[in-house]
Design a protein around this motif. Structure first.
Motif, PDB file in Angstrom:
ATOM      1  N   TYR A  58       0.415   5.765   0.034  1.00 15.33           N
ATOM      2  CA  TYR A  58      -0.422   6.955   0.058  1.00 15.33           C
ATOM      3  C   TYR A  58       0.147   7.956  -0.929  1.00 15.33           C
ATOM      4  O   TYR A  58       1.301   8.363  -0.809  1.00 15.33           O
TER       5      TYR A  58
ATOM      6  N   PHE B 201      -5.238  12.544   0.537  1.00 18.08           N
ATOM      7  CA  PHE B 201      -4.419  11.505  -0.067  1.00 18.08           C
ATOM      8  C   PHE B 201      -5.308  10.375  -0.560  1.00 18.08           C
ATOM      9  O   PHE B 201      -6.437  10.206  -0.105  1.00 18.08           O
ATOM     10  N   SER B 202      -4.779   9.601  -1.485  1.00 19.94           N
ATOM     11  CA  SER B 202      -5.433   8.383  -1.948  1.00 19.94           C
ATOM     12  C   SER B 202      -4.557   7.200  -1.560  1.00 19.94           C
ATOM     13  O   SER B 202      -3.354   7.217  -1.787  1.00 19.94           O
ATOM     14  N   LYS B 203      -5.170   6.198  -0.970  1.00 20.31           N
ATOM     15  CA  LYS B 203      -4.452   4.977  -0.618  1.00 20.31           C
ATOM     16  C   LYS B 203      -4.618   4.007  -1.781  1.00 20.31           C
ATOM     17  O   LYS B 203      -5.738   3.673  -2.162  1.00 20.31           O
TER      18      LYS B 203
ATOM     19  N   LYS C 152      -3.165   0.326  -3.822  1.00 18.32           N
ATOM     20  CA  LYS C 152      -2.492  -0.963  -3.685  1.00 18.32           C
ATOM     21  C   LYS C 152      -2.003  -1.384  -5.066  1.00 18.32           C
ATOM     22  O   LYS C 152      -2.752  -1.337  -6.042  1.00 18.32           O
TER      23      LYS C 152
ATOM     24  N   TYR D 211       0.834  -1.191   0.000  1.00 16.63           N
ATOM     25  CA  TYR D 211       0.000   0.000   0.000  1.00 16.63           C
ATOM     26  C   TYR D 211       0.872   1.245   0.000  1.00 16.63           C
ATOM     27  O   TYR D 211       1.934   1.267   0.623  1.00 16.63           O
TER      28      TYR D 211
ATOM     29  N   GLN E  61      -8.883   3.917  -0.877  1.00 15.43           N
ATOM     30  CA  GLN E  61      -9.429   4.866   0.095  1.00 15.43           C
ATOM     31  C   GLN E  61      -8.985   6.283  -0.260  1.00 15.43           C
ATOM     32  O   GLN E  61      -7.906   6.482  -0.805  1.00 15.43           O
ATOM     33  N   HIS E  62      -9.837   7.261   0.042  1.00 11.95           N
ATOM     34  CA  HIS E  62      -9.469   8.674  -0.022  1.00 11.95           C
ATOM     35  C   HIS E  62      -9.534   9.192   1.412  1.00 11.95           C
ATOM     36  O   HIS E  62     -10.576   9.126   2.053  1.00 11.95           O
ATOM     37  N   ILE E  63      -8.417   9.715   1.921  1.00 12.39           N
ATOM     38  CA  ILE E  63      -8.375  10.153   3.317  1.00 12.39           C
ATOM     39  C   ILE E  63      -7.717  11.515   3.423  1.00 12.39           C
ATOM     40  O   ILE E  63      -7.029  11.967   2.510  1.00 12.39           O
ATOM     41  N   LYS E  64      -7.935  12.159   4.568  1.00  6.14           N
ATOM     42  CA  LYS E  64      -7.283  13.425   4.871  1.00  6.14           C
ATOM     43  C   LYS E  64      -6.054  13.162   5.728  1.00  6.14           C
ATOM     44  O   LYS E  64      -6.078  12.330   6.630  1.00  6.14           O
ATOM     45  N   GLY E  65      -4.991  13.897   5.447  1.00  5.29           N
ATOM     46  CA  GLY E  65      -3.763  13.764   6.216  1.00  5.29           C
ATOM     47  C   GLY E  65      -3.815  14.610   7.472  1.00  5.29           C
ATOM     48  O   GLY E  65      -4.827  15.233   7.802  1.00  5.29           O
TER      49      GLY E  65
ATOM     50  N   HIS F  35      -4.015  13.038  -3.892  1.00  4.28           N
ATOM     51  CA  HIS F  35      -5.388  12.682  -4.267  1.00  4.28           C
ATOM     52  C   HIS F  35      -5.540  12.478  -5.771  1.00  4.28           C
ATOM     53  O   HIS F  35      -5.193  13.346  -6.568  1.00  4.28           O
TER      54      HIS F  35
END
Length: 108
Positions: A22, A95-97, A99, A20, A67-71, A25
């Motif tokens: 990060y 950010f986008s996680k 794989k 994985y 996943q799309h998450i905030k840092g 985005h």
């Protein structure tokens, strides 16, 4: 161990199969979508190294967006001494996680 160094939105990342990462985005993509990254600078397979000039044309990397998450928050503080000017702002980058699914080699 196979790995590649690729360009994702102007930044370079080392991608290893089934790991994985990060990355900045990736917009307009839904979760679970699989995309191909074609801007590969370097590729290593079983100790054999391939270098691009600037990119390798016959190698691409297939990744899945998980996943799309905030840092964490980044603080921007501006100050001018002896003037009474202080401004404090901040933001949380997105950010986008992803794989890495596989490395695809096109036959020439």
């Amino acid at each position: 161990m196979n790995y590649a160094i690729v360009n994702v939105q102007g930044k370079q990342f080392k991608l290893i199969e089934n790991k994985y990462v990060y990355v900045p985005h990736i917009s307009s993509m839904n979760l679970g979508d699989r995309i191909f990254l074609n801007q590969v600078f370097f590729f290593s397979k079983k100790g054999i190294h391939f270098f691009g000039d600037p990119f390798l044309e016959n190698i691409s990397v297939q990744v899945e967006i998980l996943q799309h998450i905030k840092g964490s928050k980044i603080i921007i503080f501006k100050k001018k001494r002896r003037k009474g000017y202080k401004v404090k702002n901040g933001f949380r980058p997105i950010f986008s996680k992803i794989k890495v699914i596989s490395f695809l080699e096109k036959k020439q």
